[in-house]
Design a protein around this motif. Sequence first.
Motif, short mmCIF file in Angstrom:
data_model
loop_
_atom_site.label_atom_id
_atom_site.label_comp_id
_atom_site.label_asym_id
_atom_site.label_seq_id
_atom_site.Cartn_x
_atom_site.Cartn_y
_atom_site.Cartn_z
N VAL A 151 -58.48 -14.43 52.38
CA VAL A 151 -57.95 -15.16 51.23
C VAL A 151 -57.43 -14.19 50.18
O VAL A 151 -56.34 -14.36 49.62
N ASP A 152 -58.20 -13.15 49.90
CA ASP A 152 -57.80 -12.17 48.89
C ASP A 152 -56.50 -11.46 49.28
O ASP A 152 -55.59 -11.30 48.46
N TYR A 209 -52.50 -11.79 37.99
CA TYR A 209 -53.37 -12.30 39.05
C TYR A 209 -54.41 -13.26 38.48
O TYR A 209 -54.66 -14.33 39.04
N ARG A 210 -55.01 -12.87 37.36
CA ARG A 210 -56.00 -13.75 36.73
C ARG A 210 -55.37 -15.06 36.29
O ARG A 210 -55.99 -16.14 36.40
N PRO A 221 -59.12 -9.86 40.96
CA PRO A 221 -58.67 -9.45 42.28
C PRO A 221 -59.61 -8.44 42.91
O PRO A 221 -60.13 -7.55 42.23
N ALA A 227 -57.03 -7.83 47.63
CA ALA A 227 -55.92 -8.48 46.95
C ALA A 227 -54.91 -7.46 46.44
O ALA A 227 -53.69 -7.67 46.53
N GLN A 234 -53.52 -13.84 49.03
CA GLN A 234 -53.11 -14.12 47.65
C GLN A 234 -52.34 -12.95 47.04
O GLN A 234 -51.33 -13.15 46.37
N LYS A 287 -48.82 -12.73 48.91
CA LYS A 287 -47.91 -13.80 48.50
C LYS A 287 -47.45 -13.62 47.06
O LYS A 287 -46.29 -13.89 46.71
N MET A 288 -48.34 -13.14 46.20
CA MET A 288 -47.97 -12.88 44.81
C MET A 288 -46.84 -11.85 44.74
O MET A 288 -45.94 -11.95 43.91
N ILE A 309 -52.80 -16.60 37.64
CA ILE A 309 -52.43 -17.45 38.77
C ILE A 309 -53.66 -17.99 39.49
O ILE A 309 -53.76 -19.18 39.79
N TYR A 310 -54.64 -17.11 39.78
CA TYR A 310 -55.75 -17.49 40.65
C TYR A 310 -57.07 -17.71 39.91
O TYR A 310 -58.05 -18.13 40.55
N LYS A 311 -57.12 -17.41 38.62
CA LYS A 311 -58.31 -17.66 37.80
C LYS A 311 -59.52 -16.86 38.23
O LYS A 311 -60.67 -17.23 37.94
#
Length: 418
Positions: free
Chosen positions: A95-96, A339-340, A347, A351, A99, A102-103, A342-344
Motif C-alpha cells: 500500500v505504501d 503526502y500527508r 509516509p 512510500a 501510494q 501513484k503520487m 493526500i493520505y492523512k
Amino acid sequence: MISVQNHLLQLSGNKWLWLFLMMLGLGACSPKVQPPAPSVKTATEEKPEVVKVQPKPVVVPPAKTSVVSLILPFALNNLSAGYTNEGLKQANLSVDFYQGFKMALDSLTAFGYNYELHVFDTQGQTSQSHALAYNSQIRVSDLIVGPVFPEDMKAFASVLKSARNPIISPLSPAAPSSIGNQNLITVTPPLQYHAIAAAKYATGKVKAKRIFILNSGFTADKEYIGYFKKAVDSLTKKTVQFTEVVVSKGDLSTIIPRLSPTTENVFVVSSTNQQFLMVTLQSLDDLSTKYPVTLFGHPNWEKVTFLKAELLQRLKTHITSSDRVNYKAASTVKFLRNYRKIYKIEPSEYAIKGFDEGMYFGKLLANSGTANIKPDLEKTDFTGIHSDFNFVGLAGAGWVNTYVDVLTYVNFELKKVE
C-alpha cells in the motif's frame, strides 16, 4: 486488478499555438522596410476584390499514454480469513509503495504527461507471480514494476526472458545475476556495490596500505569480504596488503605487532551478529587509545540499534548507504506536506521509494521517443528524496543502480563524507 488512468491536464494552449504566436512576435520585431510612395488611383481603376483566407485549425497531437503495470503482494485474498503478521507487513509495504508511486505519476501529469496504471496482486505467493507473467495486459505494458521479493521475481522473470520492455526490481538488492534476465532493472544497489564504494574510499581518501579484516567465522561474512578484497585489488593493482583474522572473544592480540602507531590502521568488519560486534568493537575501541583506527562496517549497521554512536564515532566508523533521506531538504519537506495532505498519514520509507521510482521512470517514459526506455537509462542520472540512481548495463542481466554513499559519524550522527 485496479486500473487507474491519470488523464492529461487541459492547458490554456498547446505547443503548436505557442510556436505560432512566437512566429508572429518575431515578425513584429523584424526590421522595418520603407514602403514605396502610394500611386494615385484614377476614377477608372477598379477596387481589387479582397479575398479572406480562413486560418487552418490547429491540430492538437494525441497525448502519449504510457502504460505501467505494478505488481505487489497485497494478498487481498486474506481479507476475509485474516492476515498473518508477515502477510500484514507485506500488505502494508504494498500500500505504501503504491501510494508513493501513484503520487509521483499524478504529479507528472501537471507537466502534460499521461499514464495508465494497472495494479496486480501476487497474493504473497510465488506461484501467483509466475502466473502473472502470462497476463496479456502485463506483457504489453511499457513498464513492469515488480514483483518485490527475489523468489517472486525469479519466477516471474523466468517467463519473460526474450527482449521486451523493462522489468523493474523496485526494492530487492538481490544480485541481477541471480535473476538472469536481460530486461531487468535493479533499483536497489546489491551488496557488491557497497563493498566497491567502501574500497574506493579506503584506498582513495584514507590511502590504506594495509587493511585488517576481522571475521566472526560465520559464512555470512564471506560475501561482503569477497567483494571488498576484489575491489581493492582491482583499484590498487594488488599493492594493498590484507591481514585477515577470525576473532574469538574479542582477542586482537595477534594483530598488534602489525599495527602502525602513526598512520591510520584500516579495519573492515562485515559481521552483523550482535554478540560478536559488541565484544569485538569494544576491543577495537581499547586499541584505538594507542593506535589510529579507521573502521568500515557492513551497510546494515545503519539500521541496528545496539551499536552506540559514541563508540562508532571514536572508531571513525564508515558505513555505506544507498537510501538516506535528508529531512531538511526543500524537496523532502514539500513531499511530506503533500503526502500527508493526500493520505492523512506519515509516509514510510517504501512510500518515499515508490515516489522516487515513479518520478524517475515516469519521466523516462514520457520523454522517451518510444515506449522503450532502455537506451536512456545509462544517460540519465537522478537525485531523489530517498535514493539516487546511476545505472550501468550488465551483459545478459539488464541494468543495475550503482549509486552508493559513504557515511561517517559527525556529532554522533551519520553524515555523508565530503
